[in-house]
Design an enzyme around this catalytic site. Sequence first.
Site, PDB file in Angstrom:
ATOM      1  N   ASP A   1       0.845  -1.205   0.000  1.00  0.00           N
ATOM      2  CA  ASP A   1       0.000   0.000   0.000  1.00  0.00           C
ATOM      3  C   ASP A   1       0.877   1.251   0.000  1.00  0.00           C
ATOM      4  OD1 ASP A   1      -1.476  -2.228   1.414  1.00  0.00           O
ATOM      5  OD2 ASP A   1      -3.101  -0.767   1.289  1.00  0.00           O
TER       6      ASP A   1
ATOM      7  N   TYR B   1      -7.247  -2.800  15.326  1.00  0.00           N
ATOM      8  CA  TYR B   1      -6.835  -3.837  14.378  1.00  0.00           C
ATOM      9  C   TYR B   1      -6.419  -5.111  15.101  1.00  0.00           C
ATOM     10  CZ  TYR B   1      -4.320  -6.155  10.601  1.00  0.00           C
ATOM     11  OH  TYR B   1      -3.901  -7.055   9.664  1.00  0.00           O
TER      12      TYR B   1
ATOM     13  N   GLN C   1       5.344  -8.660   1.954  1.00  0.00           N
ATOM     14  CA  GLN C   1       4.206  -8.499   1.036  1.00  0.00           C
ATOM     15  C   GLN C   1       4.736  -8.375  -0.383  1.00  0.00           C
ATOM     16  OE1 GLN C   1       1.579  -5.230   2.187  1.00  0.00           O
ATOM     17  NE2 GLN C   1      -0.166  -6.613   2.188  1.00  0.00           N
TER      18      GLN C   1
ATOM     19  N   GLY D   1      -0.707 -10.630  -0.314  1.00  0.00           N
ATOM     20  CA  GLY D   1      -1.527  -9.438  -0.449  1.00  0.00           C
ATOM     21  C   GLY D   1      -2.933  -9.773  -0.929  1.00  0.00           C
TER      22      GLY D   1
ATOM     23  N   ASP E   1      -5.191 -12.043   0.391  1.00  0.00           N
ATOM     24  CA  ASP E   1      -5.453 -12.869   1.563  1.00  0.00           C
ATOM     25  C   ASP E   1      -6.278 -14.143   1.348  1.00  0.00           C
ATOM     26  OD1 ASP E   1      -4.465 -10.384   2.139  1.00  0.00           O
ATOM     27  OD2 ASP E   1      -5.735 -10.010   3.859  1.00  0.00           O
TER      28      ASP E   1
ATOM     29  N   TYR F   1     -13.996  -9.935  -1.082  1.00  0.00           N
ATOM     30  CA  TYR F   1     -12.574  -9.636  -0.888  1.00  0.00           C
ATOM     31  C   TYR F   1     -11.728 -10.112  -2.063  1.00  0.00           C
ATOM     32  CZ  TYR F   1      -9.136  -8.472   2.834  1.00  0.00           C
ATOM     33  OH  TYR F   1      -8.165  -7.914   3.608  1.00  0.00           O
TER      34      TYR F   1
ATOM     35  N   GLU G   1     -12.083   0.355  -1.188  1.00  0.00           N
ATOM     36  CA  GLU G   1     -10.965  -0.600  -1.120  1.00  0.00           C
ATOM     37  C   GLU G   1     -10.983  -1.521  -2.352  1.00  0.00           C
ATOM     38  OE1 GLU G   1     -11.201  -3.068   2.351  1.00  0.00           O
ATOM     39  OE2 GLU G   1      -9.203  -3.949   2.051  1.00  0.00           O
TER      40      GLU G   1
HETATM   41  C1  GLC Z   1      -5.744  -6.358   3.097  1.00  0.00           C
HETATM   42  C2  GLC Z   1      -5.332  -6.686   1.662  1.00  0.00           C
HETATM   43  C3  GLC Z   1      -3.865  -6.378   1.469  1.00  0.00           C
HETATM   44  C4  GLC Z   1      -3.611  -4.926   1.834  1.00  0.00           C
HETATM   45  C5  GLC Z   1      -4.136  -4.591   3.235  1.00  0.00           C
HETATM   46  C6  GLC Z   1      -4.113  -3.105   3.531  1.00  0.00           C
HETATM   47  O1  GLC Z   1      -5.109  -7.180   3.996  1.00  0.00           O
HETATM   48  O2  GLC Z   1      -5.609  -8.016   1.364  1.00  0.00           O
HETATM   49  O3  GLC Z   1      -3.471  -6.630   0.154  1.00  0.00           O
HETATM   50  O4  GLC Z   1      -2.266  -4.640   1.759  1.00  0.00           O
HETATM   51  O5  GLC Z   1      -5.468  -5.009   3.369  1.00  0.00           O
HETATM   52  O6  GLC Z   1      -4.796  -2.395   2.550  1.00  0.00           O
END
Ligand code: GLC
Length: 422
Positions: free
Chosen positions: A38, A83, A103, A163, A165, A351, A395
């Site tokens: 990110d 979180y 990542q 990345g 998930d 997702y 997102e």
């Molecule tokens: C989620 C996504 C990941 C991303 C993160 C923060 O975990 O799957 O790819 O980096 O969120 O946005």
Amino acid sequence: MTSRIKLIEEAKKLLQENDMGGYTVPTHGLYPFQWNWDAAITALGWMKVDEIRAWQEIEMLLKGQWENGMVPHIVFHKQVDSYFPGADVWGSNRELATTTISQPPVLVSVVKIMLEQAKDKTLANNKLKEMLPSLIAYHQWWYNDRDPENTGLVVSYHPWESGMDNSPAWDKSLAAVPPVTYQYKRKDLEHVDSDERPHASEYDRYLFLVDFYKKSNFDSKVMYKECPYKMYDVGIISILHKGTKDLISLCNSFGVEQQKIHWFEKEYQKTTFAIQRLWNEEHQSFLNTDAITNESFPVLTTGTMLALYGEFANREQAISLRALMKDWLADTGYGMSSTYAKCEAYEPQRYWRGPVWLHINWLLALGTDHYGFDDESQQLKFSSEVLINESGYFEYFNSETGAGCGGGQFSWTAAIALHWFL
Ligand code: GLC
């Protein structure tokens, strides 16, 4: 339909609102720290707002780098409770807490774009000189730590490392990981509907892996030998490969010693050959493959399509992948669904099992550009613009309706829009 000027202003404002003073959160609440890929992508957006701030995003990420070269997937710059799993669960025991996996390494390729696009060349050159040793160490870490047997293919140890998930590509391998048996409270479900997020059975296994690294004392050798989840992830391998190509070019421009450059060239060559092991004739695609059982999974995802971005496909393979992409794009007006709609596991709103992600559309467009597939490249760009016009900076997006999903006011979505088409 929102006007272009308004969209640009909104995207810039969004980055400023997500700015925590040097690093940008993906979105407040759901993701309150700095994430690896990110941060890289968000820096591209910052380049359109404030170049000094863009370089700072990368510097802050590199503050979390480990001595062995790893750039972690999350850097916990500040303590925040919204979180889970937070710094305490990962147990990295570092002054600046981080997670203990990485990542997709898009970082170097982004930095190269930043250098090329910078208006302030002196600043860009100085920043690059300072950070090049860290970028070199990061890529060395991938090859040394994740391919100690020199196969040419790095492995990943966690679906979060990809990345992507809860991609169905690794359902079977994840199911083979034991679940944790203790109770815990997920916090993502306080921010987003459960039908857009991973299932509890997946989370139980994600956490088992986090505990496994801790129990292994983060010892590379132990982890490589005993990790119950090891994946040849086409997405990571492709992004690393393109990154290494860009790194070699940066090293040449900045006078890095030839010996180091040769080392990377050798790694690059090795992967160019080794990746062919993941090509599957029947499915006419590269497939994610379990590195423990050697089973490959015929689940077509944007991760497998990233082979185009990695520039791995030979002529015939590229033609097949193009045909597949045409068909894939015909199923949605919004670019590439994260899972091919004809796969059984496809879910348009969940997702990484179906929705469209803007930064992936962009990476795939770079891949199609490389092969001269102009129609697909333009279609990816056009449909990404439609998404932003219709739904804003979410997102990710439902691949059938284009509706925004997951977190709102999302940094990388705004950054890609600023960088790519606004
Ligand atoms: C989620 C996504 C990941 C991303 C993160 C923060 O975990 O799957 O790819 O980096 O969120 O946005």
